[in-house]
Design an enzyme around this catalytic site. Structure first.
Site, mmCIF file in Angstrom:
data_model
loop_
_atom_site.group_PDB
_atom_site.id
_atom_site.type_symbol
_atom_site.label_atom_id
_atom_site.label_comp_id
_atom_site.label_asym_id
_atom_site.label_seq_id
_atom_site.Cartn_x
_atom_site.Cartn_y
_atom_site.Cartn_z
ATOM 1 N N CYS B 35 0.827 -1.202 0.000
ATOM 2 C CA CYS B 35 0.000 0.000 0.000
ATOM 3 C C CYS B 35 0.856 1.245 0.000
ATOM 4 O O CYS B 35 0.440 2.296 -0.449
ATOM 5 C CB CYS B 35 -0.911 -0.021 1.214
ATOM 6 S SG CYS B 35 -1.820 1.482 1.439
ATOM 7 N N CYS B 106 -5.805 1.798 7.036
ATOM 8 C CA CYS B 106 -5.084 2.906 7.665
ATOM 9 C C CYS B 106 -5.259 2.857 9.186
ATOM 10 O O CYS B 106 -4.322 3.125 9.938
ATOM 11 C CB CYS B 106 -5.597 4.251 7.150
ATOM 12 S SG CYS B 106 -5.250 4.542 5.415
#
Lengths: 405, 295
Positions: B35, B106
């Protein structure tokens, strides 16, 4: 956001006001079906014929019957590749490149599941192909080569005219996804060996939902959509008359502005490049700057992430796009940047500025002023950046080596 | 553009506690290579009381990564280390009034950074134990790795089963093709290993089973629910058996914690019902206990 500065023209463009004017009557008084024999249909049919001529002229095609209107660039791409496979069932291989648009790549991946072999040509650090590698793959097993004219992220050109000639010499069909190139650079398809070419209307100031497949006369073809006789039976379905007229007008205007695009738009792009590179440390242009679209600038800002940059730009009314993973919703950074070997600390920070003839130099100057503080602000948050000295930390990859999932 | 809540935007544009915490005595570095997000969390922990007196973050990441980091530092300040460790990634997301499903990782990164920093403070080694894959189900943020592992671990063979076990595909259903692709891959491997193994001996003909007594059935249902509970508890919910009506073939259960009032309660119960039926070998409905008076 009419107040904003729109530098995302490779994503889509504003429909030119003249184009809107040209298409409006085809929603109201000119509503007829072009296939009808009566006066209501006839005028629409004539308008489509005129639009076909306008597109033919922009592409430099030999015959107007080589222009097939479709719904979008993706449909044109799928039609081209699937047609080549269906028309030549004995040929089970496809050649394409690793940096194509998903319209090609996802289709090819899916075809692999159906038993086809796909050869993906690699690119070097500047996004260039190795034509020797390509030449070796041109065998009798290959049904079609598909390579983009200009890359949507970096703007870098592939030598499609040369590649088409090589394919032709080997008896292989050649298709190019030219959605980013058409309208920005002059072309004369009649002087090339390109058999099929995809156009997307909304990349050249026509509306969304209209595309073209250029189909060289004599190319073996199998339609994707079968049904009525529209487009000479090569793309059935009632014509999107208003949008076809719009694309015709947009093509005419693109041709008129070709010099402007390649002089004025290029000058703005070059000014933006110089301005940003001079003001910001640790950034570089991706792709091949000497061989790319006049409107496209892709800069990698190291040690920060693209979406964060875009959010801050957006707050100031500046629209651009990024190759970072997070803007797409996938977890992968841009496949184009990865293919060029850009390290991930830079690939995630790539920003694409794509201009059009509707931009002006004062806007560019504003962007040159706006970007550096944004980059500085985000770098202050970055674990790779030494905020006190305003430089990357020493040996960034070692100083910050997180435990990765 | 993402549909970020105002709180996410606020924490992104005005991050709290950015930079390294002064006098920090604990640091946690985590990231996700695929990511590209990475986070360094620094803590100043009082060695006597184990209270977190200051927290700071440095983040290489997108808007929601910065916002999650900022939110985390605000949440843990003043907590003891043990209190802080109880914070889940969902807590971080809740604090921000939610994150888009694509961005839930996240908040996971925030929680992991905290664990890593605490491990660093205590002088132990921290190892990340989860792997992240491409997002398949966008409705419930389920990725390919989780789906594949679940298929393998539970020997699943249909999209419906995958939905019951992971929730993937339980929303808009647009990801069925993606789930089928993973299933096909695992099933193909399974077929290969089965083909390689010697053919199993013919199964002995089982004597016709005597029907279960109601007590046996009830125990089986309880047994099944016990097996399901850890999954629900992982999502901070729970389930208990309240009553079984064998004449009407209904098991009444209480959903509690995060499950109660969850929009997906019906889908969860659907999944529970499937498991109960499979284990019991007969049809039975599973309904919330609140429905008890209605039958």
């Amino acid at each position: 956001m009419s107040e904003g500065i729109y530098l995302d023209n490779n994503a889509t463009t504003m429909v030119s006001p003249e184009v809107v004017q040209a298409m409006l009557p085809y929603f109201t008084e000119q509503f007829g079906n072009p296939s009808s024999i009566h006066q209501f249909g006839n005028k629409v049919g004539l308008a489509i014929k005129a639009a076909r001529k306008q597109v033919q002229k922009l592409l430099g095609a030999e015959h107007d019957s080589e222009i097939v209107f479709t719904s979008c660039g993706t449909e044109s791409d799928s039609t081209a590749i699937l047609s080549a496979l269906k028309a030549q069932p004995e040929r089970k291989e496809i050649i394409t490149t690793v940096v194509e648009h998903p319209a090609i790549l996802t289709l090819c991946e899916n075809l692999e599941k159906d038993g086809y072999t796909v050869h993906y040509l690699k690119v070097d650090g500047k996004g260039r192909l190795d034509l020797d590698e390509y030449a070796k793959l041109l065998t009798d097993n290959v049904a079609i080569v598909s390579a983009m004219w200009a890359n949507n992220e970096s703007g870098t050109y592939f030598p499609v005219v040369e590649m088409a000639a090589m394919a032709n010499a080997a008896g292989i069909m050649f298709h190019t996804d030219a959605v980013q190139a058409v309208g920005k650079i002059p072309m004369s398809l009649k002087d090339t060996k390109i058999d099929m070419l995809s156009v997307s209307g909304h990349k050249l100031h026509a509306p969304k939902g209209i595309g073209v497949l250029y189909l060289r006369r004599g190319t073996r073809f199998r339609p994707l959509l079968r049904g009525g006789h529209q487009e000479r039976g090569r793309r059935a379905g009632t014509e999107n008359a208003a949008s076809i007229v719009a694309l015709g007008k947009a093509a005419e205007m693109a041709l008129e502005h070709m010099e402007h695009e390649n002089i004025c738009v290029r000058a703005m792009r070059d000014r933006l490049k110089e301005g940003l590179l001079a003001a910001i440390p640790n950034c570089f242009v991706t792709g091949d700057p000497d061989n790319c679209l006049p409107n496209t600038l892709n800069i990698a800002f190291e040690y920060i992430e693209g979406e964060a940059i875009l959010l801050m730009l957006n707050k100031q009314g500046i629209a651009a796009s990024s190759g970072s993973a997070c803007t797409s919703g996938s977890l992968e950074p841009s496949h184009v940047m990865r293919a060029m070997g850009i390290p991930y600390t830079a690939a995630h920070g790539t920003i694409r500025f794509s201009l059009s003839r509707y931009n002006n130099m004062p806007e560019i100057e504003k962007v040159i002023v706006a970007v550096p503080p944004i980059i500085a602000q985000l770098r202050k948050l970055s674990p790779y950046w030494d905020a006190a000295n305003n430089v990357p930390v020493e040996e960034p990859e070692k100083a910050f080596a997180p435990a990765y999932a | 553009m993402w549909d970020y809540s105002e709180k996410v935007q606020d924490h992104f544009f005005n991050p709290r506690n950015a930079g390294a915490a002064a006098g920090a005595n604990a640091v946690g570095d985590v990231g996700s290579l695929s990511c590209g997000d990475a986070l360094r969390l620094t803590l100043k922990v009082n060695p006597e009381t184990e209270v977190i007196e200051a927290a700071g973050f440095q983040t290489f990441g997108c808007g929601s990564a910065v916002a999650s980091s900022s939110a985390l530092t605000e949440m843990i300040k003043g907590m003891t280390v043990d209190q802080a460790l109880k914070i889940s990634n969902q807590d971080i997301a809740d604090y921000l009034d939610g994150l888009p499903p694509e961005k839930m990782h996240c908040s996971v990164m925030g929680r992991e950074a905290l664990q890593a920093a605490v491990a660093n403070f205590r002088g132990v080694e921290w190892k990340d134990d989860h792997e992240e894959g491409a997002l398949i189900c966008k409705c419930f943020a389920v990725d390919a790795v989780l789906i594949e592992e679940t298929i393998r671990a539970n020997n699943l063979s249909s999209v419906q089963e995958v939905t019951f076990y992971t929730k993937a595909g339980g929303g808009c259903s647009a990801c069925f093709e993606g789930i089928e692709n993973i299933l096909n891959k695992v099933l193909a491997e399974r077929a290969e290993t089965e083909a390689a193994a010697p053919p199993p001996p013919p199964e002995p003909v089982k004597p016709a089973k005597a029907p279960l007594t109601n007590l046996q059935r009830m125990r089986r249902i309880e047994h099944t629910l016990e097996a399901i509970r850890p999954q629900l508890q992982a999502d901070r919910g729970d389930i208990e058996l309240v009553e079984v009506d064998f004449d009407k073939k209904i098991a009444f259960v209480n959903l509690s914690g995060a499950c109660s009032g969850c929009q997906m309660a019906a889908a969860t119960l659907g999944g529970v019902q499937q498991r109960v039926m499979e284990d019991l070998g007969e049809f039975i409905r599973v309904l919330p206990a609140t429905e008890m008076g209605k039958f």
